[in-house]
Scaffold this motif. Structure first.
Motif: not given
Length: 574
Positions: A59-76
């Motif tokens: 979950x830690x690895x997945x969470x970091x990837x998700x945060x980067x994707x959301x923060x970079x492309x679509x915060x909503x």
């Protein structure tokens, strides 16, 4: 035309739901077992991972990837999705960016696949709504038409995900559509029916959960003691919904305040999630709190004789896991976790009743199904959706009476404890609330700051009419707010006062001012303002900044009859 567009939206939502499931399967198999596969049956327990205790890091690895994707492309795309869709309906002219559907699907698939305790429904609602909104913008449709397509996309996504066509329609009606009429209802029905038809071709006809025929005999009639038990379950469901809402809000408010940045905050949350998940594996042999949790629900519906202590532990574990997941940055829905929580609660109540009143007809499996609806309905506020969806997901008509009773009690208790549901409370926290009565005129959800007139002047009560007219004359229609000793004491409508220079020039504002005014904050929605005016018999509203005692220097604008008329006319034809 909207019905035809609804057909297209239904096709896209169905294939979106299918592809989304494949993405979840790919992420899950890769991260849990190191294999490449698109097969993942969420109704069957996940086998122990070969990573052993290192599964905590998944979950830690997945969470970091998700945060980067959301923060970079679509915060909503962060969070559980439905509040963002509701925000678009009521506060953003029905607009949802097209990129959101792509980012939301990728981020949520990684979150769910790597063990975050979130559901599939929030993402697919946002995906369907995004496509509907984008289609409306491409065709340059009006606000109400874009809203209808957005709601059709959201309802179609729900229908395709859970194989619940009626539930999808009611979801759109209860939570997304501000108007119920033939012109709005028909496109939603077409979209949900189309999505369900295509999803059934690809995914099969089976309901979301298989309920053995022996759970509730067809000839059984619910007795008085059972009904009392279901009422108690409903009350506990309302309390549990309240706890869920408060705990989720607390986590969403707390994690951003923790030391470090969004990545370290996410890591802290996901480590806790991984430890909880692995702890259940060590003690029970299954990762009960990971993912959507359908395997545990199905196990209980199959009649597994789990201990009351374990049921309560899984209930508490899922509450924590879901709140931590979303609070620390995961992307996914809350409806599926609410089904899990309700199942545990219902099974526990049924088991306790069976122990205390043997022979009274308490069946834990039956109480588990009713508990699903009680918590889902209580948490989301969508009572009809919860009732119909659980019926469609289990196809067990024998539980319909206790289902209605428990949901009604649950929603009532939750509303007594907290008026906002798990979706709307997030919007209120942002200062963008929506009215409790969702089916309302759209202008009533705009903030006072969007409608108020900024043509005003604040003058002391001792100012004369001649002095005042000299200041307001350059800008016709300027409102006058009267102050005295640092307080707002009244207002003057100069257009209603016949002015004769010799008779009135020396009069002061104190002699002319009216005091039937109300105070409203800039972020108050118009529905609140109108309600306040009606309750207090006021005809004039002074809008102020901040939340403290209103001072003359805090005045930000005025709402009078002209502003109300303009708002109605502007939105009636939007």
């Amino acid at each position: 035309m909207l019905a035809v567009l609804g057909l297209l939206i239904g096709v896209v939502a169905a294939f979106g739901a299918v592809i989304f499931r494949m993405m979840i399967a790919f992420a899950h198999n890769l991260m849990f077992f190191g294999t490449l596969s698109l097969h993942y049956n969420t109704s069957i327990y996940t086998p122990p991972s070969p990573w052993g205790p290192f599964i905590i890091l998944v979950p830690v690895i997945g969470g970091v990837v998700v945060v980067w994707i959301v923060k970079t492309f679509a915060p909503e795309a962060k969070g559980h999705g439905v509040p963002e869709v509701m925000f678009a309906v009521f506060h953003n002219n029905g607009n949802v960016r097209g990129i959101v559907s792509v980012i939301k699907s990728v981020a949520s698939a990684i979150s769910i696949g790597t063990g975050a305790s979130v559901g599939r429904e929030g993402p697919i609602v946002q995906i369907g709504a995004s496509f509907g909104s984008t289609l409306g913008r491409i065709l340059n449709l009006s606000r109400w038409q874009k809203t209808v397509l957005l709601a059709a996309g959201g309802g179609a996504g729900i229908a395709a995900t859970f194989n619940t066509p009626l539930g999808g329609v009611l979801f759109a009606v209860e939570l997304l559509l501000p108007e119920i009429s033939t012109r709005t209802f028909l496109p939603v029905v077409v979209a949900t029916a189309t999505a369900t038809f295509i999803a059934r071709i690809v995914l099969g006809l089976n309901p979301a959960f298989y309920v053995p025929v022996s759970v509730v005999p067809w000839h059984a009639i619910t007795n008085g003691l059972e009904l009392l038990g279901f009422a108690v379950l409903g009350a506990l469901g309302g309390v549990t919904s309240w706890v869920f809402i408060r705990l989720l809000v607390w986590c969403e408010d707390t994690f951003p305040k923790l030391p470090g940045n969004v990545y370290t905050q996410n890591v802290m949350g996901m480590v806790l999630l991984g430890v909880l998940m692995y702890g259940f594996m060590l003690t029970t042999g299954h990762y009960h709190t990971e993912g959507v949790g359908y395997s545990t629900i199905q196990d209980i519906l199959n009649g597994s004789n789990l201990s009351i202590l374990l049921l309560i532990a899984m209930l508490a574990g899922k509450l924590l896991a879901t709140s931590i997941s979303l609070g620390s940055g995961a992307s996914g829905g809350v409806f599926s976790p609410s089904l899990f929580i309700g199942t545990m609660l219902g099974a526990a109540v049924g088991a306790i009743g069976q122990h205390l009143l043997p022979g009274a007809g308490f069946i834990p499996d039956q109480f588990a199904m009713v508990g699903m609806a009680a918590v889902a309905g209580g948490a989301t506020g969508a009572a009809m959706t919860a009732i119909v969806m659980i019926f469609e997901m289990t196809r067990d008509y024998n539980i319909i009476v206790p289902l209605v009773l428990a949901v009604a009690v649950s929603v009532s208790v939750r509303r007594w404890l907290v008026t906002e549901n798990i979706y709307t409370i997030k919007l209120r926290g942002r200062g963008r609330p929506i009215p409790m009565n969702r089916h309302t005129n759209m202008y009533l959800v705009q903030q006072a700051s969007e409608l108020m007139s900024r043509r005003f002047i604040v003058l002391p009560a001792a100012a004369t009419v001649a002095e005042t007219l000299a200041k307001v004359a350059p800008v016709p229609g300027t409102h006058v707010v009267v102050s005295d000793g640092g307080h707002i004491v009244g207002y003057v409508r100069f257009g209603t006062i016949p002015y004769v220079p010799d008779a009135y020039a020396g009069q002061t504002l104190r002699e002319l001012m009216a005091t039937d005014f109300a105070i409203a904050g800039e972020t108050n929605i118009f529905n609140t303002v109108i309600t306040r005016m009606n309750q207090r018999g006021r005809t004039f509203v002074i809008v102020v900044r901040g939340n403290g005692v209103p001072r003359p220097e805090d005045v930000a604008g005025i709402i009078d009859a002209q502003e109300i008329a303009t708002a109605v006319l502007k939105n009636h034809y939007a």
